[in-house]
Design a protein around this motif. Structure first.
Motif, PDB file in Angstrom:
ATOM      1  N   GLY A  33       0.699  -1.161   0.025  1.00 57.94           N
ATOM      2  CA  GLY A  33      -0.073   0.059  -0.013  1.00 57.94           C
ATOM      3  C   GLY A  33       0.741   1.134   0.050  1.00 57.94           C
ATOM      4  O   GLY A  33       0.605   2.129  -0.808  1.00 57.94           O
ATOM      5  N   PHE A  34       1.936   1.106   1.079  1.00 58.78           N
ATOM      6  CA  PHE A  34       2.785   2.636   0.859  1.00 58.78           C
ATOM      7  C   PHE A  34       3.560   2.609  -0.320  1.00 58.78           C
ATOM      8  O   PHE A  34       3.627   3.883  -1.067  1.00 58.78           O
ATOM      9  CB  PHE A  34       3.445   2.305   2.280  1.00 58.78           C
ATOM     10  CG  PHE A  34       2.840   2.384   3.678  1.00 58.78           C
ATOM     11  CD1 PHE A  34       1.580   2.436   3.946  1.00 58.78           C
ATOM     12  CD2 PHE A  34       3.762   2.718   4.503  1.00 58.78           C
ATOM     13  CE1 PHE A  34       0.908   2.418   4.747  1.00 58.78           C
ATOM     14  CE2 PHE A  34       2.933   2.889   6.036  1.00 58.78           C
ATOM     15  CZ  PHE A  34       2.110   2.745   6.002  1.00 58.78           C
ATOM     16  N   THR A  35       4.052   1.533  -0.868  1.00 55.75           N
ATOM     17  CA  THR A  35       4.708   1.518  -2.144  1.00 55.75           C
ATOM     18  C   THR A  35       3.763   2.005  -3.328  1.00 55.75           C
ATOM     19  O   THR A  35       4.146   2.726  -4.131  1.00 55.75           O
ATOM     20  CB  THR A  35       5.180   0.221  -2.326  1.00 55.75           C
ATOM     21  OG1 THR A  35       6.147  -0.332  -1.585  1.00 55.75           O
ATOM     22  CG2 THR A  35       5.595   0.181  -3.991  1.00 55.75           C
ATOM     23  N   SER A  36       2.525   1.578  -3.336  1.00 58.38           N
ATOM     24  CA  SER A  36       1.710   2.112  -4.275  1.00 58.38           C
ATOM     25  C   SER A  36       1.276   3.798  -4.138  1.00 58.38           C
ATOM     26  O   SER A  36       1.097   4.319  -5.343  1.00 58.38           O
ATOM     27  CB  SER A  36       0.315   1.316  -4.428  1.00 58.38           C
ATOM     28  OG  SER A  36       0.489  -0.150  -4.479  1.00 58.38           O
ATOM     29  N   TYR A  37       1.142   3.688  -2.992  1.00 60.49           N
ATOM     30  CA  TYR A  37       0.940   5.570  -2.707  1.00 60.49           C
ATOM     31  C   TYR A  37       2.212   6.522  -3.251  1.00 60.49           C
ATOM     32  O   TYR A  37       1.884   7.176  -4.089  1.00 60.49           O
ATOM     33  CB  TYR A  37       0.729   5.809  -1.125  1.00 60.49           C
ATOM     34  CG  TYR A  37       0.618   7.223  -0.871  1.00 60.49           C
ATOM     35  CD1 TYR A  37      -0.762   7.733  -0.959  1.00 60.49           C
ATOM     36  CD2 TYR A  37       1.685   7.837  -0.388  1.00 60.49           C
ATOM     37  CE1 TYR A  37      -0.510   9.243  -0.612  1.00 60.49           C
ATOM     38  CE2 TYR A  37       1.774   9.391   0.015  1.00 60.49           C
ATOM     39  CZ  TYR A  37       0.506   9.876  -0.071  1.00 60.49           C
ATOM     40  OH  TYR A  37       0.368  11.275  -0.028  1.00 60.49           O
ATOM     41  N   ILE A  38       3.259   6.109  -2.992  1.00 63.35           N
ATOM     42  CA  ILE A  38       4.331   6.792  -3.246  1.00 63.35           C
ATOM     43  C   ILE A  38       4.654   6.847  -4.727  1.00 63.35           C
ATOM     44  O   ILE A  38       5.144   7.793  -5.464  1.00 63.35           O
ATOM     45  CB  ILE A  38       5.641   6.813  -2.350  1.00 63.35           C
ATOM     46  CG1 ILE A  38       6.557   7.968  -2.283  1.00 63.35           C
ATOM     47  CG2 ILE A  38       6.221   5.378  -2.665  1.00 63.35           C
ATOM     48  CD1 ILE A  38       6.314   9.057  -1.446  1.00 63.35           C
ATOM     49  N   SER A  39       4.240   5.687  -5.114  1.00 56.86           N
ATOM     50  CA  SER A  39       4.864   5.532  -6.682  1.00 56.86           C
ATOM     51  C   SER A  39       3.916   6.209  -7.389  1.00 56.86           C
ATOM     52  O   SER A  39       4.102   6.538  -8.771  1.00 56.86           O
ATOM     53  CB  SER A  39       5.056   3.981  -7.155  1.00 56.86           C
ATOM     54  OG  SER A  39       3.776   3.306  -6.769  1.00 56.86           O
TER      55      SER A  39
ATOM     56  N   ALA B  89      -7.325   3.639  -6.018  1.00 58.23           N
ATOM     57  CA  ALA B  89      -7.387   2.721  -4.794  1.00 58.23           C
ATOM     58  C   ALA B  89      -8.662   2.899  -3.916  1.00 58.23           C
ATOM     59  O   ALA B  89      -9.127   1.772  -3.280  1.00 58.23           O
ATOM     60  CB  ALA B  89      -5.950   3.260  -4.096  1.00 58.23           C
ATOM     61  N   TYR B  90      -9.166   4.266  -3.857  1.00 58.82           N
ATOM     62  CA  TYR B  90     -10.311   4.375  -3.152  1.00 58.82           C
ATOM     63  C   TYR B  90     -11.524   3.605  -3.674  1.00 58.82           C
ATOM     64  O   TYR B  90     -12.405   3.072  -3.069  1.00 58.82           O
ATOM     65  CB  TYR B  90     -10.538   5.754  -3.054  1.00 58.82           C
ATOM     66  CG  TYR B  90     -10.030   6.586  -1.906  1.00 58.82           C
ATOM     67  CD1 TYR B  90     -10.495   6.875  -0.843  1.00 58.82           C
ATOM     68  CD2 TYR B  90      -8.614   7.165  -2.280  1.00 58.82           C
ATOM     69  CE1 TYR B  90      -9.911   7.670   0.051  1.00 58.82           C
ATOM     70  CE2 TYR B  90      -8.065   7.804  -1.143  1.00 58.82           C
ATOM     71  CZ  TYR B  90      -8.709   8.118  -0.103  1.00 58.82           C
ATOM     72  OH  TYR B  90      -8.014   8.956   0.951  1.00 58.82           O
TER      73      TYR B  90
ATOM     74  N   ALA C 255      -4.266  -5.470  -0.059  1.00 57.19           N
ATOM     75  CA  ALA C 255      -2.682  -4.981   0.203  1.00 57.19           C
ATOM     76  C   ALA C 255      -2.176  -3.751  -0.678  1.00 57.19           C
ATOM     77  O   ALA C 255      -1.808  -2.709   0.098  1.00 57.19           O
ATOM     78  CB  ALA C 255      -1.846  -6.180  -0.079  1.00 57.19           C
ATOM     79  N   TYR C 256      -2.888  -3.727  -1.631  1.00 57.99           N
ATOM     80  CA  TYR C 256      -2.553  -2.498  -2.594  1.00 57.99           C
ATOM     81  C   TYR C 256      -3.632  -1.390  -2.395  1.00 57.99           C
ATOM     82  O   TYR C 256      -3.103  -0.427  -2.144  1.00 57.99           O
ATOM     83  CB  TYR C 256      -2.646  -3.076  -3.992  1.00 57.99           C
ATOM     84  CG  TYR C 256      -1.545  -4.048  -4.446  1.00 57.99           C
ATOM     85  CD1 TYR C 256      -0.504  -3.683  -5.127  1.00 57.99           C
ATOM     86  CD2 TYR C 256      -1.626  -5.438  -4.291  1.00 57.99           C
ATOM     87  CE1 TYR C 256       0.519  -4.420  -5.612  1.00 57.99           C
ATOM     88  CE2 TYR C 256      -0.745  -6.256  -4.513  1.00 57.99           C
ATOM     89  CZ  TYR C 256       0.509  -5.977  -5.042  1.00 57.99           C
ATOM     90  OH  TYR C 256       1.471  -6.874  -5.537  1.00 57.99           O
ATOM     91  N   SER C 257      -4.743  -1.523  -2.458  1.00 55.48           N
ATOM     92  CA  SER C 257      -5.659  -0.447  -2.392  1.00 55.48           C
ATOM     93  C   SER C 257      -6.185   0.188  -1.178  1.00 55.48           C
ATOM     94  O   SER C 257      -5.930   1.234  -0.680  1.00 55.48           O
ATOM     95  CB  SER C 257      -7.128  -0.850  -3.167  1.00 55.48           C
ATOM     96  OG  SER C 257      -6.754  -1.346  -4.623  1.00 55.48           O
ATOM     97  N   LYS C 258      -6.430  -0.818  -0.020  1.00 55.67           N
ATOM     98  CA  LYS C 258      -6.709  -0.394   1.149  1.00 55.67           C
ATOM     99  C   LYS C 258      -5.432   0.374   1.695  1.00 55.67           C
ATOM    100  O   LYS C 258      -5.410   1.076   2.716  1.00 55.67           O
ATOM    101  CB  LYS C 258      -7.512  -1.567   2.063  1.00 55.67           C
ATOM    102  CG  LYS C 258      -8.068  -0.931   3.364  1.00 55.67           C
ATOM    103  CD  LYS C 258      -8.791  -1.869   4.271  1.00 55.67           C
ATOM    104  CE  LYS C 258      -9.445  -1.331   5.520  1.00 55.67           C
ATOM    105  NZ  LYS C 258      -9.900  -2.273   6.307  1.00 55.67           N
ATOM    106  N   GLY C 259      -4.407  -0.454   1.736  1.00 56.63           N
ATOM    107  CA  GLY C 259      -2.948   0.065   2.149  1.00 56.63           C
ATOM    108  C   GLY C 259      -2.882   1.420   1.631  1.00 56.63           C
ATOM    109  O   GLY C 259      -2.301   2.171   2.396  1.00 56.63           O
TER     110      GLY C 259
END
Length: 481
Positions: free
Chosen positions: A324-330, A349-350, A382-386
């Motif tokens: 999740g944090f990786t998806s956010y910053i990338s 993601a939302y 993992a990806y979206s909710k994170g």
């Protein structure tokens, strides 16, 4: 070295290649879950004896004394000759044989794009022991967790192969293959021995192919980037690999500025594997992609360097902190580098999270990565909710405080395997707010945030909380005029 305050009576090793055998836990799970990963499917069950993976430990000694061990699937359980006291160092000497599986998931030989060797998680790997005890999870679905150490590796391979991956090559002029700094020494025989050293990493990965093109690009005041991709790719794809290289420089600079400085002297983007997966000082990605896809997957996998590899949260237990944090910053990196001017790069993601919350398939983020009932529920969690977890935190504490939190988190917790509590405590210290409610409800339950307007009477608006999770609400009022 036993860096814990506890006496250790046993140790555990991961034997990841053992997952690639008919009847393994990974095979059974893939054939019985409702929505299997199409890359795995029933492929493991069909592997022939010369295609399976295995690691067979032939002998193991502790300070020269032979010790007892048992292989249980993908885990080696080891009984020590003498307990290891707090602060004590011992030497384990192991002799093992392995067979590289046909490439199915991340690791293996002859992937679908014809890359000869994707050598990830290929050796007996000591399990992590920390304040929670041993982390000797079997390899069933996904995710790795490891111990930092200094690696000294010699690989002897046919001389026409080019090798890339973790670690600094110690003998470049002997090797050539685009590494040499001056005249290459002539080689004798049909094999070369590549000597790598990798300081303070928690895995050692390499890939090799006789058809690799090897390019390099220097990041100003940063690492040397290496790119390995097959000469057999079509001209348009090879051109995209060239075009991607200056963008990769920008990505390295972006993450170093917005998270923390990359501490090694090199990073490699390597064609291999079965999608995209991050490793120490490198990533393996499939290579037959458009320019946009190449940059996008490299952005995501490179961002993992900070969250999976340098902070190295236990992603089997807290996969959302990594993905999740990786998806956010990338997402923000791609938005800023390509000047997309999207005010909310996390919007998809939302949408994904809302779909999951309404689907009846959601499990809390505390679920072990291998214990999700559906692969889809794991992926969105993992990806979206994170990603929503950290983006929404910015709504609660303010965007500037979120930027400070990410940098402070990296500064305080790099090389230390942080937990969710460690992260939220940093956010509390930076913002001055109490945030345990946020971690508890959003990170540990499936409670939803759901507010409604109950009534509007004159200039008084009453809100109603319908969902179980509380949330401070910014209310925007627009007048009819």
């Amino acid at each position: 070295t036993n860096n814990s305050p506890d006496v250790l009576n046993k140790v555990f090793y991961h034997l990841y290649f053992n997952a690639f055998q008919p009847g393994s836990e990974m095979d059974i799970r893939s054939r019985t879950i409702a929505d299997p990963d199409p890359r795995v499917g029933d492929r493991i069950s069909k592997l022939q004896p010369n295609e399976i993976g295995y690691i067979k430990v032939n002998a193991l000694k502790q300070n020269g004394t032979a010790i007892n061990y048992e292989t249980v699937g993908t885990v080696l359980e080891v009984d020590l000759a003498t307990p290891i006291q707090p602060g004590e160092s011992v030497t384990f000497t192991m002799d093992f044989d392995g067979q590289v599986p046909l490439q199915i998931r991340r690791s293996g030989r002859n992937n679908k794009e014809g890359v000869a060797l994707s050598m990830t998680q290929w050796y007996p790997k000591l399990a992590e022991y920390d304040f929670e005890g041993w982390h000797a999870d079997p390899y069933i679905g996904r995710e790795f967790h490891g111990v930092w150490g200094n690696f000294d590796v010699k690989l002897t391979i046919d001389k026409n192969y080019t090798v890339g991956g973790t670690g600094y090559l110690q003998n470049p002029n002997e090797i050539g293959h685009g590494y040499e700094t001056s005249e290459v020494k002539p080689t004798k025989g049909d094999k070369l021995t590549w000597h790598f050293k990798a300081p303070n990493v928690h895995d050692f990965t390499w890939a090799a192919d006789p058809e690799y093109i090897h390019d390099t690009a220097q990041v100003p005041n940063g690492p040397l980037l290496h790119f390995f991709y097959k000469n057999t790719l079509n001209e348009e794809t090879k051109s995209s690999w060239k075009k991607m290289q200056p963008k990769t420089i920008e990505l390295m600079q972006y993450f170093s500025e917005h998270i923390g400085k990359y501490p090694y002297k090199q990073y490699s983007v390597i064609q291999g594997g079965d999608g995209g997966m991050e490793y120490a000082m490198c990533t393996l990605i499939t290579g037959k992609r458009s320019f946009g896809s190449l940059v996008g997957v490299t952005a995501h996998e490179m961002a993992h360097t900070w969250f999976q590899f340098l902070l190295a949260t236990n992603e089997a237990k807290h996969e959302w902190m990594d993905e999740g944090f990786t998806s956010y910053i990338s997402g923000w990196a791609m938005n800023d580098i390509f000047e997309r001017n999207n005010p909310n790069p996390s919007v998809n993601a939302y949408k994904g999270y809302r779909y999951l919350a309404n689907s009846g398939k959601e499990q809390p983020l505390t679920t072990h990565a291998d214990r999700y009932k559906y692969n889809e529920a794991y992926g969105i969690s993992a990806y979206s909710k994170g990603q929503v977890f950290i983006a929404q935190l910015g709504y609660v504490i303010g965007k500037d405080n979120l930027k400070k939190t990410i940098k402070q988190y990296f500064k305080d917790w790099a090389f230390k395997h942080p937990t969710p509590t460690d992260f939220i405590r940093i956010a509390e210290k930076v913002s001055g707010l109490e945030l345990d409610w946020y971690l508890t409800d959003f990170g540990q339950t499936t409670n939803t945030i759901d507010y409604a307007i109950k009534s509007v009477e004159g200039n008084s608006i009453t809100l109603e909380r319908k969902g179980l999770m509380p949330m401070p609400i910014d209310l925007k009022v627009m007048y009819t005029d």
